[in-house]
Design an enzyme around this catalytic site. Structure first.
Site, PDB file in Angstrom:
ATOM      1  N   ASN A  94       0.801  -1.218   0.000  1.00  0.00           N
ATOM      2  CA  ASN A  94       0.000   0.000   0.000  1.00  0.00           C
ATOM      3  C   ASN A  94       0.837   1.272   0.000  1.00  0.00           C
ATOM      4  OD1 ASN A  94      -2.408   1.820   0.752  1.00  0.00           O
ATOM      5  ND2 ASN A  94      -1.054   2.056   2.516  1.00  0.00           N
ATOM      6  N   SER A 149      -3.900   3.083  -8.601  1.00  0.00           N
ATOM      7  CA  SER A 149      -4.646   4.345  -8.651  1.00  0.00           C
ATOM      8  C   SER A 149      -5.306   4.490 -10.011  1.00  0.00           C
ATOM      9  CB  SER A 149      -3.695   5.525  -8.426  1.00  0.00           C
ATOM     10  OG  SER A 149      -4.313   6.757  -8.743  1.00  0.00           O
ATOM     11  N   TYR A 163       3.811  10.357 -11.022  1.00  0.00           N
ATOM     12  CA  TYR A 163       2.953   9.510 -10.196  1.00  0.00           C
ATOM     13  C   TYR A 163       2.148   8.561 -11.079  1.00  0.00           C
ATOM     14  CZ  TYR A 163      -0.801   8.132  -7.027  1.00  0.00           C
ATOM     15  OH  TYR A 163      -1.706   7.400  -6.287  1.00  0.00           O
ATOM     16  N   ALA A 164       1.560   9.110 -12.146  1.00  0.00           N
ATOM     17  CA  ALA A 164       0.765   8.285 -13.051  1.00  0.00           C
ATOM     18  C   ALA A 164       1.614   7.200 -13.710  1.00  0.00           C
ATOM     19  CB  ALA A 164       0.112   9.176 -14.116  1.00  0.00           C
ATOM     20  N   SER A 166       4.251   5.767 -12.465  1.00  0.00           N
ATOM     21  CA  SER A 166       4.570   4.727 -11.487  1.00  0.00           C
ATOM     22  C   SER A 166       3.406   3.771 -11.287  1.00  0.00           C
ATOM     23  CB  SER A 166       4.967   5.362 -10.150  1.00  0.00           C
ATOM     24  OG  SER A 166       3.857   5.950  -9.497  1.00  0.00           O
ATOM     25  N   LYS A 167       2.185   4.297 -11.292  1.00  0.00           N
ATOM     26  CA  LYS A 167       1.022   3.451 -11.071  1.00  0.00           C
ATOM     27  C   LYS A 167       0.671   2.633 -12.322  1.00  0.00           C
ATOM     28  CE  LYS A 167       0.245   4.497  -6.784  1.00  0.00           C
ATOM     29  NZ  LYS A 167       0.395   3.486  -5.709  1.00  0.00           N
TER      30      LYS A 167
END
Length: 280
Positions: A94, A149, A163-164, A166-167
């Protein structure tokens, strides 16, 4: 509460707040022995106390304050869990974050150091911790649940590109690891939350007032969240528990459950009532 995880041992990373905290509490309440971990000792202790308030024996909880991005920290999490509980059945990856650079730049101009930092926690730590946990999960025929995400796409995320990225990479890792590990009896799945009221904004430098203003806007615009409300950490925790429960989700392999109040199902033009437009 049931005892569906009685006899099971779970590690929940990033459990000092938000989704991780809610998940650790839920697992403990449903019978699991739980390792909670995070970098903030005070918040981690708060999670532990919330678990104990539920009447859970103290020896069912292991709190480890450490940095999940460091190999030594990961070794500590795995080794101490096995030493205390003797097994590992469930790994919930998480821990994750988004960051701004010193100039608060967004988009393609954001400093590459931010990319490295985000990938370290959101992806690399998942890959390496999974490697370290594999032996014990294979022995237990266990479960892995990754927290991704809706930022992974396919919608663009120009303000949070790294961030995008990585997800999106984490989603591919989930799919690929699922096929690699199912031959050993280990299931891998993930959940992709939309907007959830956690400490995520604070970690990015947002104040409580900024969080409130942002959430109020989203809740009042159905083109953002059609159901009209921000998600709660427990909403996502219940999905994680479902994916970790082999009796309920045994045939789900390498999938991601989207929990976003409908956000990814609408486009701007669809968010407005066509009849209202025609009447105006």
């Amino acid at each position: 509460m049931t005892n569906r995880f009685s006899g099971k041992v779970a590690i929940v990373t990033g459990s000092s707040n938000g989704i991780g905290r809610a998940t650790a509490i839920l697992f403990a309440q449903e019978g699991a022995k739980v390792t909670i971990t995070g970098r903030n000792a005070q918040r981690l202790e708060e999670t532990k106390q919330e678990i104990l308030k539920s009447g859970i024996p103290e020896d069912h909880v292991l709190a480890i304050t450490t940095d999940i991005t460091q190999e030594e920290g990961q070794d500590e999490i795995i080794n101490e869990t096995i030493e205390k509980f003797g097994r590992l059945d469930i790994l919930v990856n998480n821990a994750g974050a988004a960051f701004m650079d010193d100039k608060r730049t967004s988009g393609v101009d954001q400093d590459i150091s931010v990319f490295d930092k985000i990938m370290q926690i959101n992806l690399r730590s998942v890959v390496t911790l999974t490697q370290k946990a594999k032996k014990y999960l294979v022995e237990a025929k266990g479960e892995i649940v990754n927290v991704s995400s809706i930022g992974a796409g396919p919608q663009a995320q120009p303000k949070f590109i790294h961030y995008a990225l990585s997800k999106a990479a984490l989603d591919q890792y989930t799919r690929s690891a699922a096929i690699d590990l199912i031959q050993h009896g280990v299931r891998v799945n993930s959940v992709s939350p939309g907007v959830v009221a956690t400490g995520f904004g604070e970690a990015m430098g947002m104040t409580a007032e900024m969080d409130r203003k942002y959430f109020n806007f989203l809740e009042s615009h159905k083109d953002c969240i059609p159901c009209g409300s921000i998600g709660k950490p427990i909403d996502i925790a219940h999905i994680i528990a479902f994916l970790a429960d082999r009796k309920l989700s045994s045939y789900i392999i390498g999938q991601s459950i989207v929990a976003d109040g409908g956000s990814t199902l609408v486009m701007g033009m669809q968010a407005h009532n066509m009849m209202d437009i025609l009447k105006s």
